[in-house]
Design a protein around this motif. Sequence first.
Motif, PDB file in Angstrom:
ATOM      1  N   ASN A  55       4.415 -10.377   4.288  1.00 26.23           N
ATOM      2  CA  ASN A  55       4.431 -10.615   3.188  1.00 26.23           C
ATOM      3  C   ASN A  55       5.320 -11.851   2.527  1.00 26.23           C
ATOM      4  OD1 ASN A  55       6.920  -9.581   2.763  1.00 26.23           O
ATOM      5  ND2 ASN A  55       6.183  -7.835   1.621  1.00 26.23           N
ATOM      6  N   ARG A  56       5.841 -12.385   3.723  1.00 23.70           N
ATOM      7  CA  ARG A  56       6.677 -13.764   3.618  1.00 23.70           C
ATOM      8  C   ARG A  56       6.008 -14.744   4.430  1.00 23.70           C
ATOM      9  NH1 ARG A  56      11.871 -13.168   1.689  1.00 23.70           N
ATOM     10  NH2 ARG A  56      12.566 -15.104   2.946  1.00 23.70           N
ATOM     11  N   LEU A  57       4.884 -14.596   4.780  1.00 26.70           N
ATOM     12  CA  LEU A  57       4.263 -15.637   5.439  1.00 26.70           C
ATOM     13  C   LEU A  57       3.090 -16.239   4.716  1.00 26.70           C
ATOM     14  CD1 LEU A  57       3.617 -13.910   9.062  1.00 26.70           C
ATOM     15  CD2 LEU A  57       5.531 -15.675   8.294  1.00 26.70           C
ATOM     16  N   ASN A  58       2.755 -17.555   4.751  1.00 27.62           N
ATOM     17  CA  ASN A  58       1.846 -18.286   4.220  1.00 27.62           C
ATOM     18  C   ASN A  58       0.414 -18.154   4.882  1.00 27.62           C
ATOM     19  OD1 ASN A  58       0.084 -20.091   2.715  1.00 27.62           O
ATOM     20  ND2 ASN A  58       1.847 -21.028   1.822  1.00 27.62           N
ATOM     21  N   TRP A  59      -0.450 -17.395   4.390  1.00 28.98           N
ATOM     22  CA  TRP A  59      -1.774 -17.304   5.140  1.00 28.98           C
ATOM     23  C   TRP A  59      -2.370 -18.757   5.752  1.00 28.98           C
ATOM     24  CZ3 TRP A  59      -6.203 -19.595   2.887  1.00 28.98           C
ATOM     25  CH2 TRP A  59      -6.347 -20.006   1.729  1.00 28.98           C
ATOM     26  N   ARG A  60      -2.110 -19.824   4.857  1.00 34.95           N
ATOM     27  CA  ARG A  60      -2.695 -21.062   4.993  1.00 34.95           C
ATOM     28  C   ARG A  60      -2.184 -21.626   6.514  1.00 34.95           C
ATOM     29  NH1 ARG A  60      -4.817 -23.189   0.588  1.00 34.95           N
ATOM     30  NH2 ARG A  60      -4.273 -22.281  -1.476  1.00 34.95           N
ATOM     31  N   ASP A  61      -0.938 -21.290   6.902  1.00 34.45           N
ATOM     32  CA  ASP A  61      -0.366 -21.718   8.066  1.00 34.45           C
ATOM     33  C   ASP A  61      -1.138 -21.287   9.372  1.00 34.45           C
ATOM     34  OD1 ASP A  61       1.778 -22.834   6.749  1.00 34.45           O
ATOM     35  OD2 ASP A  61       3.003 -21.253   6.851  1.00 34.45           O
ATOM     36  N   PHE A  62      -2.091 -20.042   9.203  1.00 36.12           N
ATOM     37  CA  PHE A  62      -2.826 -19.595  10.248  1.00 36.12           C
ATOM     38  C   PHE A  62      -4.110 -19.886  10.246  1.00 36.12           C
ATOM     39  CE2 PHE A  62       0.993 -17.252   9.174  1.00 36.12           C
ATOM     40  CZ  PHE A  62       1.783 -17.124  10.600  1.00 36.12           C
ATOM     41  N   LEU A  63      -4.780 -20.694   9.283  1.00 35.30           N
ATOM     42  CA  LEU A  63      -6.134 -21.024   9.301  1.00 35.30           C
ATOM     43  C   LEU A  63      -6.578 -21.660  10.437  1.00 35.30           C
ATOM     44  CD1 LEU A  63      -6.574 -22.583   5.836  1.00 35.30           C
ATOM     45  CD2 LEU A  63      -7.767 -20.341   6.540  1.00 35.30           C
TER      46      LEU A  63
END
Length: 226
Positions: A55-63
């Motif tokens: 919940n502290r990670l940005n999903w966009r960084d893993f696209l």
Amino acid sequence: MFRYFARLTEKYRLPVYPIAVLSFNSPRTVQPKVYQVAFPNKVVLQFDYDVIQLNRLNWRDFLRQQNPVASALMAKMNIEPSDRLQVKLECLRLLATLRLDPARMTLISGFIDTYLRLSAEEESRLESEIATMEPVQQEVVMEIVTSWMERGIEQGLQQGKQSQTLALIFRQLPRRIGAINPELERHIRSLAVPQLEELAEALLDFSNEADLVNWLQQISEEAPAE
């Protein structure tokens, strides 16, 4: 974490790299990553482990990561309500490019659907977005979405069947043996559909509460050990 580490090390006699993947929605504050046993005169143990707090990670960084685990865990990352549709769409798009075997595809897509549920309006918009994908990608995504729908229908049918059977049982039991205590009622509600169907037939031969208790005990003894 320390106990897991110690037990795995003892069991396999191999180096263990400890990582905690935290999938809860809250809190979003940084969680501990060290366990220490200390006394006033000495630190006996300092156990450090890595923490991946989704919940502290940005999903966009893993696209752009061609990684099936990333496609699944994106569903539990820090997502704004307005981004939920896009995240699910991108998860599907990523799955369509990974060429996974059916078992892995089912496992990962099921995780995404379970933890990233959309509203009816969002689902409608998702379908519209899928329709704009290029044909090969669209075919894979539609297979995933269709499997979700089939699983949802099956679950709905099972729940409906369970509700109907329970209603029948609770109508018939008082007529056969009188009122039952709350504990027995909870036990009955915990039974699987096949067991409920057996009970619906068996209760016709009950004459008192002891018959019900004995039947439930027999069912428990017949259940396979986990």
